[in-house]
Design a protein around this motif. Structure first.
Motif, mmCIF file in Angstrom:
data_model
loop_
_atom_site.group_PDB
_atom_site.id
_atom_site.type_symbol
_atom_site.label_atom_id
_atom_site.label_comp_id
_atom_site.label_asym_id
_atom_site.label_seq_id
_atom_site.Cartn_x
_atom_site.Cartn_y
_atom_site.Cartn_z
ATOM 1 N N UNK A 158 38.800 -4.204 -46.348
ATOM 2 C CA UNK A 158 39.189 -3.225 -47.335
ATOM 3 C C UNK A 158 38.746 -3.337 -48.553
ATOM 4 N N UNK A 159 38.079 -2.101 -49.188
ATOM 5 C CA UNK A 159 37.297 -2.336 -50.598
ATOM 6 C C UNK A 159 38.278 -1.427 -51.166
ATOM 7 N N UNK A 160 38.333 -1.890 -52.401
ATOM 8 C CA UNK A 160 39.498 -1.155 -53.175
ATOM 9 C C UNK A 160 38.750 -0.835 -54.791
ATOM 10 N N UNK A 161 39.202 0.071 -55.361
ATOM 11 C CA UNK A 161 38.584 0.267 -56.656
ATOM 12 C C UNK A 161 39.971 0.192 -57.728
ATOM 13 N N UNK A 162 41.206 -0.075 -56.926
ATOM 14 C CA UNK A 162 42.380 -0.174 -57.758
ATOM 15 C C UNK A 162 43.189 -1.636 -57.028
ATOM 16 N N UNK A 163 43.035 -2.433 -57.651
ATOM 17 C CA UNK A 163 43.813 -3.832 -57.135
ATOM 18 C C UNK A 163 45.155 -3.606 -57.124
ATOM 19 N N UNK A 164 45.956 -2.708 -57.777
ATOM 20 C CA UNK A 164 47.200 -2.693 -57.523
ATOM 21 C C UNK A 164 47.671 -2.087 -56.261
#
Ligand SMILES: C[S@@+](CC[C@H](N)C(=O)[O-])C[C@H]1O[C@@H](n2cnc3c(N)ncnc32)[C@H](O)[C@@H]1O
Length: 371
Positions: free
Chosen positions: A326-332
């Motif tokens: 899972x790659x994410x540009x928003x850690x929230x």
């Protein structure tokens, strides 16, 4: 990096901290959000401190007879004119100031009602410049812009309402060395591209390390864009199904697959929600008529959604797959989605990749395995 516009220009909000302090802050933020699910040590991938952005967009500020580049003010009150921008990569830096002088010297043809300039560049010294206007573009514009292409050694496009003028191409060709191989990517002006090529390579290589740990079965990817992760990861799986909502990105992904001589990937234009419906057998799509979805046995899935994170259907679907990257540009939203995903999976690895230095934005990734 130092910039004379720090504290005034809204583009770099974290100017008051050293680069090392910024990175520490991001690491601590992601670590705190992941603590309920994982207590290991985050891997941290840093960025070059300057000349790291391969995409940049400037507004054009007209005053008297002159044009200048401008950015929004840090306090969101009006604009600041820009005299330097050390975060753009060299292939933009070398051209952007010459371009401005040429525009200023061009009487009205290039300048009149120009309101924005966008740069898309590569580490191989290609640069595509898009000039955006509030007026219809005619042949005189095309002739002058064509000369500019030669003078600046770049590609130029013009855009205005319902008009797109392509003088040579609407893409650049990036070459990235990943895991000992060189991959060629066509990157289109209107498609998504990762903004920081040096960090992008580190991020893909991190995903390759996780893929190698699995090294069998089929691979599913949603939000695949132009095939940024798909192409290098495809080597570690039998068959690959990669989906994405944007027609332009799927077009690029298909071309990229051919350019890199990769034969085990099927790309399909599907929103993640549609991919879930298709794989769950609840809806048929004519776009998938030549694809035997039942033939896939997915061992691994990679998701790289926009800031909103994953929808419930996609979470439910990927919860059935043994390994999740899972790659994410928003850690929230990543932390929100992990609340559900960790009911079926454990987090084995987590990382931060500093795609966006000098801003609050942070990119992160986790590797999960079924319990
Ligand atoms: C963060 S980008 C990642 C792209 C690609 N993985 C890369 O590294 O270049 C997210 C991608 O998701 C696509 N996208 C946005 N909403 C989507 C949706 N509902 N379903 C599928 N793809 C979507 C965008 O077009 C974009 O290409």
């Amino acid at each position: 990096m130092d910039c004379k516009h720090f504290g005034i220009c809204g583009s770099c909000g974290l100017y008051m901290l050293s680069y090392a302090e910024q990175l520490k802050q991001k690491e601590e933020k992601v670590s705190a959000l992941l603590t309920p699910f994982w207590q290991g040590k985050l891997e941290v991938f840093d960025s070059p401190d300057a000349h790291y952005r391969a995409r940049a967009e400037f507004r054009i500020w007209h005053e008297d007879e002159r044009c200048d580049y401008a950015m929004g003010n840090i306090e969101k009150k009006g604009a600041v004119t820009i005299k330097e921008c050390p975060k753009v990569i060299e292939s933009i830096e070398e051209r952007m100031w010459k371009l401005l002088e040429k525009i200023n010297a061009s009487q009205d043809v290039l300048k009149q009602r120009l309101f924005s300039v966008e740069f898309l560049a590569t580490t191989t010294d290609e640069c595509l410049v898009t000039l955006l206007y509030h007026r219809k573009l005619d042949n005189t514009w095309s002739q002058e812009a064509k000369l500019l292409e030669t003078e600046l050694n770049c590609k130029i496009m013009g855009r205005s309402r319902k008009q797109k003028v392509i003088l040579s191409d609407e893409f650049v060709t990036e070459k990235l060395d990943i895991d000992g191989k060189t991959f060629t990517y066509l990157q289109y002006e209107s498609g998504f591209t990762q903004p920081n090529p040096a960090v992008n390579v580190k991020m893909i290589e991190w995903a390759v390390v996780q893929a190698k740990k699995v090294g069998h079965g089929d691979f599913l990817e949603s939000y695949c864009g132009l095939g940024n992760f798909t192409l290098p990861l495809s080597h570690y799986f039998d068959k690959v199904l990669a989906t994405e909502i944007s027609k332009r990105s799927i077009h690029a992904a298909l071309q990229n697959c051919k350019l890199n001589d990769i034969n085990n990937i099927t790309f399909a234009r599907l929103a993640s929600e549609e991919m879930t419906e298709a794989l769950n057998g609840v809806r048929e799509f004519s776009r998938l008529k030549d694809i035997d979805l039942k033939s896939y046995d997915f061992s691994t899935v990679l998701v790289d959604p926009p800031r909103a994170g994953l929808d419930e259907g996609t979470i439910a679907l990927i919860s059935n797959i043994d390994h999740i990257i899972y790659i994410s540009c928003n850690p929230e939203t990543l932390a929100r989605d992990l609340e559900t995903l960790t009911k079926t999976h454990v987090v084995l690895e987590a990382a931060v990749y500093d795609q966006f230095p000098h801003t609050e934005h942070v990119e992160s990734g986790v590797f999960l395995q079924k319990r």
